[in-house]
Design a protein around this motif. Structure first.
Motif, PDB file in Angstrom:
ATOM      1  N   HIS A 304       0.835  -1.209   0.000  1.00  0.00           N
ATOM      2  CA  HIS A 304       0.000   0.000   0.000  1.00  0.00           C
ATOM      3  C   HIS A 304       0.868   1.257   0.000  1.00  0.00           C
ATOM      4  O   HIS A 304       0.657   2.177  -0.807  1.00  0.00           O
ATOM      5  CB  HIS A 304      -0.913  -0.013   1.228  1.00  0.00           C
ATOM      6  CG  HIS A 304      -1.714   1.245   1.406  1.00  0.00           C
ATOM      7  ND1 HIS A 304      -2.753   1.592   0.570  1.00  0.00           N
ATOM      8  CD2 HIS A 304      -1.607   2.255   2.320  1.00  0.00           C
ATOM      9  CE1 HIS A 304      -3.268   2.750   0.956  1.00  0.00           C
ATOM     10  NE2 HIS A 304      -2.589   3.173   2.018  1.00  0.00           N
ATOM     11  N   TYR A 305       1.852   1.295   0.882  1.00  0.00           N
ATOM     12  CA  TYR A 305       2.710   2.478   0.961  1.00  0.00           C
ATOM     13  C   TYR A 305       3.655   2.569  -0.235  1.00  0.00           C
ATOM     14  O   TYR A 305       4.032   3.669  -0.648  1.00  0.00           O
ATOM     15  CB  TYR A 305       3.500   2.468   2.273  1.00  0.00           C
ATOM     16  CG  TYR A 305       2.690   2.999   3.438  1.00  0.00           C
ATOM     17  CD1 TYR A 305       2.688   4.347   3.747  1.00  0.00           C
ATOM     18  CD2 TYR A 305       1.893   2.149   4.197  1.00  0.00           C
ATOM     19  CE1 TYR A 305       1.934   4.841   4.800  1.00  0.00           C
ATOM     20  CE2 TYR A 305       1.130   2.624   5.250  1.00  0.00           C
ATOM     21  CZ  TYR A 305       1.150   3.980   5.545  1.00  0.00           C
ATOM     22  OH  TYR A 305       0.392   4.469   6.581  1.00  0.00           O
ATOM     23  N   ALA A 306       4.024   1.441  -0.793  1.00  0.00           N
ATOM     24  CA  ALA A 306       4.848   1.467  -2.004  1.00  0.00           C
ATOM     25  C   ALA A 306       4.077   2.115  -3.152  1.00  0.00           C
ATOM     26  O   ALA A 306       4.631   2.921  -3.914  1.00  0.00           O
ATOM     27  CB  ALA A 306       5.268   0.049  -2.382  1.00  0.00           C
ATOM     28  N   ASN A 307       2.791   1.795  -3.251  1.00  0.00           N
ATOM     29  CA  ASN A 307       1.956   2.423  -4.281  1.00  0.00           C
ATOM     30  C   ASN A 307       1.799   3.920  -4.029  1.00  0.00           C
ATOM     31  O   ASN A 307       1.776   4.722  -4.977  1.00  0.00           O
ATOM     32  CB  ASN A 307       0.582   1.751  -4.326  1.00  0.00           C
ATOM     33  CG  ASN A 307       0.647   0.340  -4.876  1.00  0.00           C
ATOM     34  OD1 ASN A 307       1.500   0.039  -5.703  1.00  0.00           O
ATOM     35  ND2 ASN A 307      -0.242  -0.529  -4.424  1.00  0.00           N
ATOM     36  N   LEU A 308       1.691   4.306  -2.759  1.00  0.00           N
ATOM     37  CA  LEU A 308       1.598   5.730  -2.427  1.00  0.00           C
ATOM     38  C   LEU A 308       2.865   6.477  -2.843  1.00  0.00           C
ATOM     39  O   LEU A 308       2.803   7.597  -3.370  1.00  0.00           O
ATOM     40  CB  LEU A 308       1.365   5.907  -0.922  1.00  0.00           C
ATOM     41  CG  LEU A 308      -0.033   5.587  -0.393  1.00  0.00           C
ATOM     42  CD1 LEU A 308      -0.083   5.781   1.117  1.00  0.00           C
ATOM     43  CD2 LEU A 308      -1.075   6.484  -1.063  1.00  0.00           C
ATOM     44  N   ILE A 309       4.006   5.842  -2.614  1.00  0.00           N
ATOM     45  CA  ILE A 309       5.279   6.468  -2.992  1.00  0.00           C
ATOM     46  C   ILE A 309       5.361   6.649  -4.503  1.00  0.00           C
ATOM     47  O   ILE A 309       5.815   7.686  -5.004  1.00  0.00           O
ATOM     48  CB  ILE A 309       6.456   5.620  -2.473  1.00  0.00           C
ATOM     49  CG1 ILE A 309       6.509   5.677  -0.946  1.00  0.00           C
ATOM     50  CG2 ILE A 309       7.777   6.097  -3.067  1.00  0.00           C
ATOM     51  CD1 ILE A 309       7.511   4.730  -0.332  1.00  0.00           C
ATOM     52  N   ILE A 310       4.894   5.649  -5.242  1.00  0.00           N
ATOM     53  CA  ILE A 310       4.904   5.746  -6.708  1.00  0.00           C
ATOM     54  C   ILE A 310       3.999   6.884  -7.177  1.00  0.00           C
ATOM     55  O   ILE A 310       4.362   7.672  -8.066  1.00  0.00           O
ATOM     56  CB  ILE A 310       4.454   4.407  -7.329  1.00  0.00           C
ATOM     57  CG1 ILE A 310       5.496   3.319  -7.045  1.00  0.00           C
ATOM     58  CG2 ILE A 310       4.241   4.549  -8.837  1.00  0.00           C
ATOM     59  CD1 ILE A 310       5.069   1.930  -7.476  1.00  0.00           C
ATOM     60  N   ILE A 311       2.821   6.996  -6.560  1.00  0.00           N
ATOM     61  CA  ILE A 311       1.885   8.063  -6.928  1.00  0.00           C
ATOM     62  C   ILE A 311       2.473   9.435  -6.604  1.00  0.00           C
ATOM     63  O   ILE A 311       2.399  10.378  -7.409  1.00  0.00           O
ATOM     64  CB  ILE A 311       0.540   7.871  -6.200  1.00  0.00           C
ATOM     65  CG1 ILE A 311      -0.149   6.596  -6.704  1.00  0.00           C
ATOM     66  CG2 ILE A 311      -0.370   9.081  -6.408  1.00  0.00           C
ATOM     67  CD1 ILE A 311      -1.390   6.227  -5.926  1.00  0.00           C
ATOM     68  N   MET A 312       3.087   9.552  -5.430  1.00  0.00           N
ATOM     69  CA  MET A 312       3.699  10.825  -5.036  1.00  0.00           C
ATOM     70  C   MET A 312       4.840  11.199  -5.977  1.00  0.00           C
ATOM     71  O   MET A 312       5.015  12.378  -6.323  1.00  0.00           O
ATOM     72  CB  MET A 312       4.201  10.725  -3.596  1.00  0.00           C
ATOM     73  CG  MET A 312       3.093  10.630  -2.555  1.00  0.00           C
ATOM     74  SD  MET A 312       3.727  10.345  -0.888  1.00  0.00           S
ATOM     75  CE  MET A 312       4.669  11.854  -0.639  1.00  0.00           C
ATOM     76  N   ILE A 316       5.072  14.606  -8.185  1.00  0.00           N
ATOM     77  CA  ILE A 316       6.208  15.535  -8.117  1.00  0.00           C
ATOM     78  C   ILE A 316       6.761  15.806  -9.511  1.00  0.00           C
ATOM     79  O   ILE A 316       7.106  16.943  -9.854  1.00  0.00           O
ATOM     80  CB  ILE A 316       7.304  14.960  -7.195  1.00  0.00           C
ATOM     81  CG1 ILE A 316       6.797  14.919  -5.749  1.00  0.00           C
ATOM     82  CG2 ILE A 316       8.582  15.784  -7.292  1.00  0.00           C
ATOM     83  CD1 ILE A 316       7.725  14.188  -4.799  1.00  0.00           C
ATOM     84  N   LYS A 317       6.834  14.750 -10.333  1.00  0.00           N
ATOM     85  CA  LYS A 317       7.366  14.908 -11.682  1.00  0.00           C
ATOM     86  C   LYS A 317       6.389  15.637 -12.602  1.00  0.00           C
ATOM     87  O   LYS A 317       6.815  16.330 -13.537  1.00  0.00           O
ATOM     88  CB  LYS A 317       7.703  13.538 -12.273  1.00  0.00           C
ATOM     89  CG  LYS A 317       8.899  12.856 -11.613  1.00  0.00           C
ATOM     90  CD  LYS A 317       9.197  11.522 -12.283  1.00  0.00           C
ATOM     91  CE  LYS A 317      10.423  10.866 -11.661  1.00  0.00           C
ATOM     92  NZ  LYS A 317      10.728   9.549 -12.291  1.00  0.00           N
ATOM     93  N   SER A 318       5.084  15.469 -12.341  1.00  0.00           N
ATOM     94  CA  SER A 318       4.069  16.103 -13.198  1.00  0.00           C
ATOM     95  C   SER A 318       3.044  16.822 -12.326  1.00  0.00           C
ATOM     96  O   SER A 318       1.915  16.350 -12.136  1.00  0.00           O
ATOM     97  CB  SER A 318       3.373  15.048 -14.070  1.00  0.00           C
ATOM     98  OG  SER A 318       4.312  14.315 -14.829  1.00  0.00           O
ATOM     99  N   PRO A 319       3.407  17.979 -11.751  1.00  0.00           N
ATOM    100  CA  PRO A 319       2.489  18.699 -10.842  1.00  0.00           C
ATOM    101  C   PRO A 319       1.211  19.166 -11.530  1.00  0.00           C
ATOM    102  O   PRO A 319       0.208  19.414 -10.864  1.00  0.00           O
ATOM    103  CB  PRO A 319       3.337  19.885 -10.366  1.00  0.00           C
ATOM    104  CG  PRO A 319       4.407  20.036 -11.398  1.00  0.00           C
ATOM    105  CD  PRO A 319       4.682  18.672 -11.911  1.00  0.00           C
TER     106      PRO A 319
END
Length: 323
Positions: A304-312, A316-319
């Motif tokens: 779950h947190y790994a997916n959150l990190i990917i989304i974040m 960050i790359k595409s604000p």
């Protein structure tokens, strides 16, 4: 006298029946289990590729050096290498369990006892049947397994196509006959004939018509060699293994690419004994994969947190995508 003659005939009949049964068992082919065996071969090929010099060097120099790995997992290289080793060892153990189940169908008593010999080799390095292959022989086995996997996968597709044709033909015969449908039935029957020939041809070339002893021998020799390669890569034990291997790599441990890829040297003498109770190789590695109770892994939240990190990271790359 008549009774004695009858008993002799009965004895011969029973003997012939037993010989026929033994012969039929010996010639038993893997049949539909070829698809499962092809899956095991595919997993073995993946494991072997994961332990190549190129992959291991990339693991050490690239994957374990990522900033995210150091911040989220650990910055201790020996610990990270230990995790990688433990994960590969667990994958090997799972495949070995499946091979052990299939090996019970073999006629060869040594192959039937695969699980016992494999545990012995994992814990002591004692290869009493010389099942570990040289790099050259393993490469030949790799090519053979890759060929079997490809042809067996093709057989699966062609058998599905055969089933589709048979269903279409059966449905066509259920309706009232007409000139158009009769022509379609003739076409389907012709197609069905050639499809059956194709399936028959593929069965002869792939694992389907191979004996259990033959295919299990390939699996056994391959997984022995893969485990030997794992120990050589992560522990550097080329001439023999201690009776109990450490759970993780020491601080001075490093990855050891093969210096001489054409040879492997393993202990062939008696097993070493220890006064301390030995912990099995796979048990010691599995403990390393169990996360502490205070971690996300123990709470089943790691993914779950790994997916959150990917989304974040994407945000960050595409604000401009936020909102």
């Amino acid at each position: 006298m008549a009774l004695e003659t009858w008993l002799i005939k009965l004895k011969k009949t029973i003997s012939n029946t037993l010989d026929t049964a033994r012969s039929s068992n010996h010639k038993a082919n893997v049949g539909v289990l070829s698809f499962e065996i092809a899956g095991l071969m595919s997993k073995l090929l993946q494991l072997w590729n994961c332990l190549s010099d190129k992959t291991i060097i990339r693991l050490r120099d690239e994957s374990l050096s990522l900033e995210g790995v150091h911040k989220i997992v650990s910055n201790d290289e020996s610990f990270l290498l230990g995790l990688a080793c433990a994960e590969m060892a667990e994958n090997i153990r799972v495949v070995a369990k499946s091979i052990s189940r299939i090996s019970k169908r073999c006629q060869d008593s040594d192959l039937q006892g695969f699980d016992r010999w494999f545990d012995e080799f994992a814990n002591s390095g004692h290869d009493r049947h010389s099942w570990v292959l040289s790099s050259k022989d393993m490469e030949a086995k790799r090519k053979k397994m890759d060929k079997y996997v490809t042809i067996t996968a093709t057989l699966y597709k062609e058998m599905e196509e055969l089933s589709t044709i048979e269903n279409c033909l059966r449905k066509c015969k259920e309706y009232k006959p007409s000139s158009i449908k009769e022509q379609k039935i003739d076409d389907l029957q012709t197609k069905l004939f050639w499809q059956r020939q194709e399936v028959k041809y593929l069965k002869e070339r792939c694992l389907w018509n191979k004996s259990f002893d033959m295919v299990v021998s390939i699996l056994v020799r391959s997984i022995f060699t893969i485990l030997a390669r794992l120990k050589l890569v992560f522990f550097g034990f080329e001439f023999g293994y201690p009776s109990c291997l450490p759970r993780s790599l020491s601080a001075s441990a490093t990855v050891h690419p093969t210096q001489n890829p054409d040879t492997f040297h393993f202990v062939s003498g008696p097993m070493k004994t220890s006064s301390k109770p030995a912990v099995s190789f796979f048990e010691s590695n599995s403990k390393l994969l169990k996360p502490p109770s205070s971690t996300l892994g123990a709470a089943a939240l790691a993914l779950h947190y790994a997916n959150l990190i990917i989304i974040m990271e994407k945000m960050i790359k595409s604000p401009q995508l936020v909102g």
